[in-house]
Motif scaffolding. Structure first.
Motif, PDB file in Angstrom:
ATOM      1  N   ASN A  64    -115.411 -71.707  29.770  1.00 29.84           N
ATOM      2  CA  ASN A  64    -115.993 -72.518  28.703  1.00 29.84           C
ATOM      3  C   ASN A  64    -117.517 -72.470  28.637  1.00 29.84           C
ATOM      4  N   LEU A  65    -118.137 -71.508  29.327  1.00 29.29           N
ATOM      5  CA  LEU A  65    -119.572 -71.305  29.130  1.00 29.29           C
ATOM      6  C   LEU A  65    -119.765 -70.711  27.744  1.00 29.29           C
ATOM      7  N   SER A  66    -120.755 -71.178  27.008  1.00 24.10           N
ATOM      8  CA  SER A  66    -120.968 -70.641  25.663  1.00 24.10           C
ATOM      9  C   SER A  66    -121.239 -69.142  25.738  1.00 24.10           C
ATOM     10  N   LEU A  67    -120.809 -68.420  24.709  1.00 24.31           N
ATOM     11  CA  LEU A  67    -121.034 -66.975  24.667  1.00 24.31           C
ATOM     12  C   LEU A  67    -122.523 -66.664  24.719  1.00 24.31           C
ATOM     13  N   GLU A  68    -123.319 -67.505  24.089  1.00 24.97           N
ATOM     14  CA  GLU A  68    -124.773 -67.307  24.074  1.00 24.97           C
ATOM     15  C   GLU A  68    -125.340 -67.355  25.494  1.00 24.97           C
ATOM     16  N   ARG A  69    -124.911 -68.332  26.280  1.00 28.94           N
ATOM     17  CA  ARG A  69    -125.380 -68.426  27.661  1.00 28.94           C
ATOM     18  C   ARG A  69    -124.843 -67.275  28.507  1.00 28.94           C
ATOM     19  N   PHE A  70    -123.609 -66.886  28.269  1.00 31.63           N
ATOM     20  CA  PHE A  70    -123.007 -65.781  29.013  1.00 31.63           C
ATOM     21  C   PHE A  70    -123.803 -64.497  28.758  1.00 31.63           C
ATOM     22  N   GLN A  71    -124.095 -64.238  27.502  1.00 28.42           N
ATOM     23  CA  GLN A  71    -124.846 -63.032  27.157  1.00 28.42           C
ATOM     24  C   GLN A  71    -126.263 -63.081  27.725  1.00 28.42           C
ATOM     25  N   ASP A  72    -126.877 -64.250  27.691  1.00 27.58           N
ATOM     26  CA  ASP A  72    -128.229 -64.387  28.230  1.00 27.58           C
ATOM     27  C   ASP A  72    -128.242 -64.045  29.723  1.00 27.58           C
ATOM     28  N   ALA A  73    -127.228 -64.518  30.440  1.00 27.47           N
ATOM     29  CA  ALA A  73    -127.143 -64.229  31.867  1.00 27.47           C
ATOM     30  C   ALA A  73    -126.937 -62.733  32.111  1.00 27.47           C
ATOM     31  N   LEU A  74    -125.988 -62.135  31.396  1.00 25.67           N
ATOM     32  CA  LEU A  74    -125.721 -60.709  31.567  1.00 25.67           C
ATOM     33  C   LEU A  74    -126.957 -59.872  31.251  1.00 25.67           C
ATOM     34  N   LEU A  75    -127.643 -60.238  30.193  1.00 27.15           N
ATOM     35  CA  LEU A  75    -128.809 -59.473  29.760  1.00 27.15           C
ATOM     36  C   LEU A  75    -129.956 -59.546  30.761  1.00 27.15           C
ATOM     37  N   HIS A  76    -130.294 -60.756  31.171  1.00 30.32           N
ATOM     38  CA  HIS A  76    -131.515 -60.925  31.956  1.00 30.32           C
ATOM     39  C   HIS A  76    -131.329 -60.741  33.456  1.00 30.32           C
ATOM     40  N   PHE A  77    -130.071 -60.702  33.904  1.00 26.83           N
ATOM     41  CA  PHE A  77    -129.835 -60.329  35.302  1.00 26.83           C
ATOM     42  C   PHE A  77    -129.648 -58.820  35.468  1.00 26.83           C
ATOM     43  N   TYR A  78    -129.566 -58.097  34.347  1.00 26.96           N
ATOM     44  CA  TYR A  78    -129.358 -56.651  34.465  1.00 26.96           C
ATOM     45  C   TYR A  78    -130.456 -55.951  35.277  1.00 26.96           C
ATOM     46  N   PRO A  79    -131.751 -56.274  35.098  1.00 29.95           N
ATOM     47  CA  PRO A  79    -132.757 -55.588  35.909  1.00 29.95           C
ATOM     48  C   PRO A  79    -132.555 -55.768  37.410  1.00 29.95           C
ATOM     49  N   LEU A  80    -132.022 -56.915  37.828  1.00 31.14           N
ATOM     50  CA  LEU A  80    -131.735 -57.108  39.249  1.00 31.14           C
ATOM     51  C   LEU A  80    -130.666 -56.119  39.706  1.00 31.14           C
ATOM     52  N   VAL A  81    -129.618 -55.970  38.911  1.00 35.44           N
ATOM     53  CA  VAL A  81    -128.534 -55.051  39.273  1.00 35.44           C
ATOM     54  C   VAL A  81    -129.032 -53.608  39.240  1.00 35.44           C
ATOM     55  N   GLU A  82    -129.766 -53.246  38.196  1.00 36.65           N
ATOM     56  CA  GLU A  82    -130.216 -51.869  38.039  1.00 36.65           C
ATOM     57  C   GLU A  82    -131.217 -51.475  39.116  1.00 36.65           C
ATOM     58  N   ASN A  83    -132.041 -52.418  39.521  1.00 36.86           N
ATOM     59  CA  ASN A  83    -133.064 -52.122  40.531  1.00 36.86           C
ATOM     60  C   ASN A  83    -132.571 -52.257  41.958  1.00 36.86           C
ATOM     61  N   PHE A  84    -131.368 -52.801  42.141  1.00 35.38           N
ATOM     62  CA  PHE A  84    -130.902 -53.090  43.489  1.00 35.38           C
ATOM     63  C   PHE A  84    -130.902 -51.863  44.402  1.00 35.38           C
ATOM     64  N   PRO A  85    -130.438 -50.684  43.940  1.00 33.52           N
ATOM     65  CA  PRO A  85    -130.507 -49.518  44.820  1.00 33.52           C
ATOM     66  C   PRO A  85    -131.949 -49.143  45.182  1.00 33.52           C
ATOM     67  N   LYS A  86    -132.878 -49.462  44.288  1.00 32.52           N
ATOM     68  CA  LYS A  86    -134.286 -49.157  44.558  1.00 32.52           C
ATOM     69  C   LYS A  86    -134.840 -50.074  45.649  1.00 32.52           C
ATOM     70  N   TYR A  87    -134.441 -51.335  45.613  1.00 34.26           N
ATOM     71  CA  TYR A  87    -134.857 -52.249  46.670  1.00 34.26           C
ATOM     72  C   TYR A  87    -134.334 -51.752  48.023  1.00 34.26           C
ATOM     73  N   MET A  88    -133.099 -51.251  48.023  1.00 34.18           N
ATOM     74  CA  MET A  88    -132.540 -50.709  49.253  1.00 34.18           C
ATOM     75  C   MET A  88    -133.273 -49.439  49.673  1.00 34.18           C
ATOM     76  N   GLY A  89    -133.725 -48.666  48.680  1.00 38.33           N
ATOM     77  CA  GLY A  89    -134.504 -47.473  48.986  1.00 38.33           C
ATOM     78  C   GLY A  89    -135.827 -47.810  49.652  1.00 38.33           C
ATOM     79  N   LEU A  90    -136.442 -48.908  49.239  1.00 41.95           N
ATOM     80  CA  LEU A  90    -137.678 -49.345  49.891  1.00 41.95           C
ATOM     81  C   LEU A  90    -137.428 -49.691  51.354  1.00 41.95           C
TER      82      LEU A  90
END
Length: 258
Positions: A46-72
């Protein structure tokens, strides 16, 4: 003739008293992430779709950069010279590729909720949500190896593995309501984490135990893990409270003058 060497799987050991205190002291903060209203409502469907999309969108850089953090972190390893560094090097090399695959699976998840790859890759997270990225970059560049592992692979992966178990059950409601396209591709990221391919946080704790051989190192590692979780909570609070209120304001100097 040289003796062939093979990478052995990382085996977990029983926690010593200091390691048990370390782990237990992080549990309340980890639980604040796992039990955050954002994830509770995702799990209930029951989380609003707007909030769900906001979370998916703005947490994406964390997911995409995660292998880079491990590379450091990988760049900090000095195998054969310092305790735990050989094990950490092998573990990081073995898991960086897995984390890259997870980024592609996350793109599929977001696509099921109406977010295409271009939107993900061009997003700029709001400051509170980006703080966790800035912290992990900083600890990767300037921190010790035990700090990097504690902040990234222990704190962030631990909480993520647990909240995804809550969310995986609720996502089907969005499909039933016609608000999302749910299939095996769009569920791959959630299922991978919910099924605990995330032995990762337990393995990360094992590495911290092997790396942090004295009290100052243990304190540094604990502080890094705690701060990573604190930034995680900050990001979730901002996402939950500000979704739908954000607007892109173009500064006058950048606006089209024609």
């Amino acid at each position: 003739m040289g003796v062939a060497r093979y990478k052995e799987a990382l085996s977990l050991t029983e926690h010593s008293p200091w390691a048990r205190r370390f782990w237990d002291a992080l549990v309340p903060l980890k639980d604040r992430v796992v039990e955050h209203p954002l994830f509770v409502q995702m799990g209930q469907g029951n989380l609003s779709l707007e909030r769900f999309q906001d979370a998916l969108l703005h947490f994406y850089p964390l997911v995409e950069n995660f292998p880079k953090y491990m590379g450091l972190a990988l760049a900090k390893t000095r195998a054969g010279r310092l305790p735990g560094h050989e094990d950490t090097k092998n573990w990081l090399i073995g898991n960086i590729k897995i984390e890259q695959r997870h980024a592609y699976w996350y793109q599929d998840w977001a696509a099921g909720f109406g977010l295409d790859r271009r939107r993900l890759e061009t997003t700029t997270p709001p400051p509170a949500m980006d703080a966790v990225n800035q912290f992990l970059w900083s600890i990767g560049h300037q921190g010790t190896l035990e700090e990097s592992i504690a902040a990234t692979n222990l704190a962030i992966e631990w909480a993520t593995g647990e909240w995804s178990q809550r969310v995986v059950a609720g996502v089907k409601h969005y499909a039933e309501q016609g608000r999302a396209d749910i299939n095996r591709h769009t569920m791959a990221w959630l299922r991978a984490h919910a099924s605990y391919d995330d032995a990762h946080p337990h393995e990360a704790m094992e590495l911290v135990k092997r790396l942090a051989v004295d009290e100052p190192a243990r304190r540094r590692a604990f502080t890094a893990a705690r701060r990573g979780l604190e930034y995680y909570v900050l990001a979730l609070d901002d996402c939950y409270q500000q979704a739908g209120k954000r607007s892109l304001v173009v500064p006058p100097v950048l606006a089209d003058s024609n």
